[in-house]
Design a protein around this motif. Structure first.
Motif, PDB file in Angstrom:
ATOM      1  N   HIS A 184       0.846  -1.221  -0.029  1.00  0.00           N
ATOM      2  CA  HIS A 184      -0.065  -0.089   0.127  1.00  0.00           C
ATOM      3  C   HIS A 184       0.877   1.335  -0.013  1.00  0.00           C
ATOM      4  O   HIS A 184       0.352   2.229  -0.378  1.00  0.00           O
ATOM      5  CB  HIS A 184      -1.076   0.117   1.239  1.00  0.00           C
ATOM      6  CG  HIS A 184      -0.127   0.199   2.744  1.00  0.00           C
ATOM      7  ND1 HIS A 184       0.375  -0.839   2.929  1.00  0.00           N
ATOM      8  CD2 HIS A 184       0.068   1.081   3.519  1.00  0.00           C
ATOM      9  CE1 HIS A 184       0.911  -0.393   4.135  1.00  0.00           C
ATOM     10  NE2 HIS A 184       0.665   0.918   4.309  1.00  0.00           N
ATOM     11  N   THR A 185       1.932   1.074   0.358  1.00  0.00           N
ATOM     12  CA  THR A 185       3.037   2.491   0.255  1.00  0.00           C
ATOM     13  C   THR A 185       3.691   2.746  -0.982  1.00  0.00           C
ATOM     14  O   THR A 185       4.272   3.624  -1.068  1.00  0.00           O
ATOM     15  CB  THR A 185       4.105   2.230   1.445  1.00  0.00           C
ATOM     16  OG1 THR A 185       5.017   1.132   1.120  1.00  0.00           O
ATOM     17  CG2 THR A 185       3.436   1.972   2.831  1.00  0.00           C
ATOM     18  N   GLU A 187       3.259   4.291  -3.787  1.00  0.00           N
ATOM     19  CA  GLU A 187       2.713   5.300  -4.288  1.00  0.00           C
ATOM     20  C   GLU A 187       3.487   6.186  -5.087  1.00  0.00           C
ATOM     21  O   GLU A 187       4.879   6.141  -4.795  1.00  0.00           O
ATOM     22  CB  GLU A 187       1.836   5.924  -3.340  1.00  0.00           C
ATOM     23  CG  GLU A 187       0.805   5.227  -2.529  1.00  0.00           C
ATOM     24  CD  GLU A 187      -0.260   4.926  -3.639  1.00  0.00           C
ATOM     25  OE1 GLU A 187      -0.299   5.339  -4.581  1.00  0.00           O
ATOM     26  OE2 GLU A 187      -1.235   3.816  -3.172  1.00  0.00           O
ATOM     27  N   GLN A 188       3.161   6.815  -6.160  1.00  0.00           N
ATOM     28  CA  GLN A 188       3.998   7.799  -6.911  1.00  0.00           C
ATOM     29  C   GLN A 188       4.462   8.719  -5.760  1.00  0.00           C
ATOM     30  O   GLN A 188       3.898   9.570  -5.064  1.00  0.00           O
ATOM     31  CB  GLN A 188       2.974   8.292  -7.848  1.00  0.00           C
ATOM     32  CG  GLN A 188       3.826   9.437  -8.875  1.00  0.00           C
ATOM     33  CD  GLN A 188       2.841   9.855  -9.909  1.00  0.00           C
ATOM     34  OE1 GLN A 188       2.314   9.240 -10.438  1.00  0.00           O
ATOM     35  NE2 GLN A 188       2.913  11.348 -10.263  1.00  0.00           N
ATOM     36  N   ASN A 190       7.158   8.311  -3.671  1.00  0.00           N
ATOM     37  CA  ASN A 190       7.742   7.658  -2.654  1.00  0.00           C
ATOM     38  C   ASN A 190       9.145   7.107  -3.043  1.00  0.00           C
ATOM     39  O   ASN A 190       9.442   6.559  -3.996  1.00  0.00           O
ATOM     40  CB  ASN A 190       6.756   6.531  -2.008  1.00  0.00           C
ATOM     41  CG  ASN A 190       5.738   7.192  -1.114  1.00  0.00           C
ATOM     42  OD1 ASN A 190       5.685   8.302  -0.836  1.00  0.00           O
ATOM     43  ND2 ASN A 190       4.721   6.356  -0.907  1.00  0.00           N
ATOM     44  N   VAL A 204       2.706   5.556 -11.508  1.00  0.00           N
ATOM     45  CA  VAL A 204       1.666   4.372 -11.274  1.00  0.00           C
ATOM     46  C   VAL A 204       0.910   4.351 -12.527  1.00  0.00           C
ATOM     47  O   VAL A 204       0.076   5.161 -12.538  1.00  0.00           O
ATOM     48  CB  VAL A 204       1.103   4.368  -9.872  1.00  0.00           C
ATOM     49  CG1 VAL A 204       0.330   3.278  -9.924  1.00  0.00           C
ATOM     50  CG2 VAL A 204       2.305   4.454  -8.825  1.00  0.00           C
ATOM     51  N   SER A 207      -4.876   0.683 -13.395  1.00  0.00           N
ATOM     52  CA  SER A 207      -5.172  -0.451 -13.049  1.00  0.00           C
ATOM     53  C   SER A 207      -5.778  -1.350 -14.061  1.00  0.00           C
ATOM     54  O   SER A 207      -6.608  -0.928 -14.724  1.00  0.00           O
ATOM     55  CB  SER A 207      -6.181  -0.691 -11.884  1.00  0.00           C
ATOM     56  OG  SER A 207      -5.629   0.254 -10.390  1.00  0.00           O
ATOM     57  N   GLU A 220      -0.487  -3.282 -11.732  1.00  0.00           N
ATOM     58  CA  GLU A 220      -0.439  -1.831 -12.286  1.00  0.00           C
ATOM     59  C   GLU A 220       0.880  -1.794 -12.644  1.00  0.00           C
ATOM     60  O   GLU A 220       1.938  -2.204 -11.758  1.00  0.00           O
ATOM     61  CB  GLU A 220      -0.958  -0.848 -11.015  1.00  0.00           C
ATOM     62  CG  GLU A 220      -2.224  -0.865 -10.672  1.00  0.00           C
ATOM     63  CD  GLU A 220      -2.715  -0.210  -9.346  1.00  0.00           C
ATOM     64  OE1 GLU A 220      -3.318   0.668  -9.093  1.00  0.00           O
ATOM     65  OE2 GLU A 220      -2.007  -0.746  -8.352  1.00  0.00           O
ATOM     66  N   LEU A 222       4.452   0.056 -13.117  1.00  0.00           N
ATOM     67  CA  LEU A 222       5.168   1.229 -12.578  1.00  0.00           C
ATOM     68  C   LEU A 222       6.486   1.866 -13.499  1.00  0.00           C
ATOM     69  O   LEU A 222       6.616   1.026 -14.111  1.00  0.00           O
ATOM     70  CB  LEU A 222       5.794   0.867 -11.300  1.00  0.00           C
ATOM     71  CG  LEU A 222       4.926   0.213  -9.903  1.00  0.00           C
ATOM     72  CD1 LEU A 222       5.934  -0.207  -8.920  1.00  0.00           C
ATOM     73  CD2 LEU A 222       3.911   1.210  -9.566  1.00  0.00           C
ATOM     74  N   ARG A 236       3.574  -3.391  -9.724  1.00  0.00           N
ATOM     75  CA  ARG A 236       3.645  -2.902  -8.054  1.00  0.00           C
ATOM     76  C   ARG A 236       3.849  -4.006  -7.430  1.00  0.00           C
ATOM     77  O   ARG A 236       4.495  -4.219  -6.272  1.00  0.00           O
ATOM     78  CB  ARG A 236       2.214  -2.387  -7.863  1.00  0.00           C
ATOM     79  CG  ARG A 236       2.140  -1.720  -6.514  1.00  0.00           C
ATOM     80  CD  ARG A 236       0.597  -1.513  -5.972  1.00  0.00           C
ATOM     81  NE  ARG A 236      -0.016  -0.513  -6.741  1.00  0.00           N
ATOM     82  CZ  ARG A 236      -0.265   0.704  -6.255  1.00  0.00           C
ATOM     83  NH1 ARG A 236       0.312   1.386  -5.076  1.00  0.00           N
ATOM     84  NH2 ARG A 236      -0.924   1.686  -7.079  1.00  0.00           N
ATOM     85  N   GLY A 259       2.745   7.086   5.907  1.00  0.00           N
ATOM     86  CA  GLY A 259       1.634   7.620   5.593  1.00  0.00           C
ATOM     87  C   GLY A 259       1.367   8.857   6.630  1.00  0.00           C
ATOM     88  O   GLY A 259       1.181   8.636   7.804  1.00  0.00           O
ATOM     89  N   SER A 380      -1.395  -3.631   5.347  1.00  0.00           N
ATOM     90  CA  SER A 380      -1.687  -3.620   3.947  1.00  0.00           C
ATOM     91  C   SER A 380      -2.891  -4.430   3.503  1.00  0.00           C
ATOM     92  O   SER A 380      -3.187  -4.304   2.530  1.00  0.00           O
ATOM     93  CB  SER A 380      -0.294  -3.739   3.102  1.00  0.00           C
ATOM     94  OG  SER A 380       0.041  -5.163   3.312  1.00  0.00           O
TER      95      SER A 380
END
Length: 399
Positions: A184-185, A187-188, A190, A204, A207, A220, A222, A236, A259, A380
């Motif tokens: 879940h971390t 992400e665009q 990071n 990212v 989907s 997805e 990356l 991902r 987060g 997650s």
């Protein structure tokens, strides 16, 4: 025919000048020299053999099978297989290939490409024949082949200052490295560290969903930029697996989880992992013995009287992990962890200060690294598809 025979007899006994008369009287062509048969070359035989395959394709509307019980078809199928295995033969026959029988599909360069091309879900493996969860984990650093699959990052000059800034923020303490928390971390925007190399999630992709093994999986693509100037377009989930397996790390602002914790988020407690400092040989000699518990107060306060409490095995303890929880009951997280590691719960009975028997239920024989992984996978949501395998001391997918 009689005239020709009579002429032969008279000419044999007569002068040579009569030879032309003999030739002129051969109306049946008996003296004609036969045409020399052209020698058949290996190239001619190859083309003739391939044309038989072409004729089969034209008549049947399909290529011949090399595994059928029909002998004639199997012969043609085996012939085609042999041609496809030889680049020189393919080149020699290309001009005759009206049906594209010699066109070879590009081999997939990655496992992801192989699975994407499985339109008939032949790799879904509902039978479990491909399930490797019972085998020991095999970890290895990036190989030359793996690194070669990355390509030179386009426009790397725009990303290079970002990496330099993050290294500076790590040096001055603005950011810190923490164990990878879970998919879940990813992400665009990071940053992560994999095998000592920092990487940045630049994009990212959209989907897509694919049914694999009877269940729908989200995929997805990356765009991952590495600080060494290369980039990759891995999935991902693929990056998550590699970060889990190779002790990857994430860059998080110091004092917060990845987060960002906002003003409206309420700290609800702590999940802690402890190591016993008992001098009892039966306890001190157990490798990877850990207590997993929760507290609504500070962990230091919770363990202050450990040596007098049977839940702590009547001995001092050392804190090896302390997770702060927000907006959830830490007891619920603790309960999930106890369920994951139920098979390796430490079976022991302690006697408290009043002489009463007490069975501590929060001690487990499991490596600290796996506990951290389980906590991250619970947060997650990934943990629902995994269980703990005591033999390999790892979390494996449920079958």
């Amino acid at each position: 025919m009689t005239d020709f025979a009579d002429n032969v007899e008279s000419i044999v006994s007569g002068p040579p000048s009569d030879l032309q008369r003999l030739i002129d009287s051969d109306v049946d062509g008996l003296l004609d020299t036969p045409d020399k048969v052209a020698k058949v070359t290996s190239s001619d035989r190859l083309k003739r053999a391939f044309m038989e395959v072409i004729e089969f394709r034209r008549a049947q509307g399909r290529i011949p099978s090399s595994t059928t019980r029909e002998i004639a078809e199997r012969k043609l199928g085996s012939r085609l297989d042999g041609i496809l295995a030889d680049e020189e033969k393919i080149a020699a026959l290309k001009e005759l290939d009206e049906f594209g029988l010699l066109d070879l599909a590009d081999a997939p360069s990655t496992i992801e490409d192989l699975l994407d091309g499985d339109d008939l879900d032949l790799l879904g493996d509902e039978s479990g024949l491909l399930d490797l969860s019972g085998l020991p984990d095999r970890r290895s650093a990036d190989t030359a082949d793996s690194i070669a699959k990355r390509t030179k990052a386009e426009g790397f000059e725009a990303f290079e200052p970002l990496f330099k800034a993050k290294h500076a923020e790590l040096a001055d303490g603005t950011y810190r490295l923490m164990p990878f928390p879970g998919v879940h971390t990813i992400e665009q925007g990071n940053f992560f560290v994999l095998n000592g190399v920092m990487l940045f999630i630049a994009e990212v992709g959209d989907s897509t969903y694919k049914v694999v093994g009877g269940k729908q999986e989200k995929k997805e693509r990356l765009r991952v930029i590495f600080e060494n100037g290369t980039e990759s377009s891995m999935y991902r989930q693929s990056l998550s697996i590699r970060l889990h397996e190779q002790d990857g790390q994430v860059l998080a602002r110091t004092g917060h989880d990845l987060g960002e914790v906002g003003d409206a988020d309420e700290e609800s407690g702590h999940i802690y992992v402890l190591r016993s400092l008992s001098e009892d040989p039966q306890i001190a000699g157990i490798k990877d013995l850990h207590k997993i518990g929760f507290s609504t107060t500070s962990v230091e306060k919770r363990i202050s009287n450990a040596s007098k409490q049977p839940t702590f095995l009547m001995a001092p303890v050392a804190v090896v992990e302390d997770y702060r929880t927000y907006n959830l009951r830490p007891s619920a997280l603790e309960h999930l962890l106890h369920r994951v590691f139920a098979e390796v719960r430490f079976d022991v009975t302690q006697i408290d200060q009043k002489g009463r028997d007490y069975d501590p239920l929060e001690w487990f024989i499991v490596p600290r690294k796996v506990i951290n992984q389980a906590i991250n996978m619970i947060m997650s949501g990934e943990i629902v598809g995994y269980l703990y395998d005591p033999d390999t001391q790892s979390l494996v997918e449920r079958t």
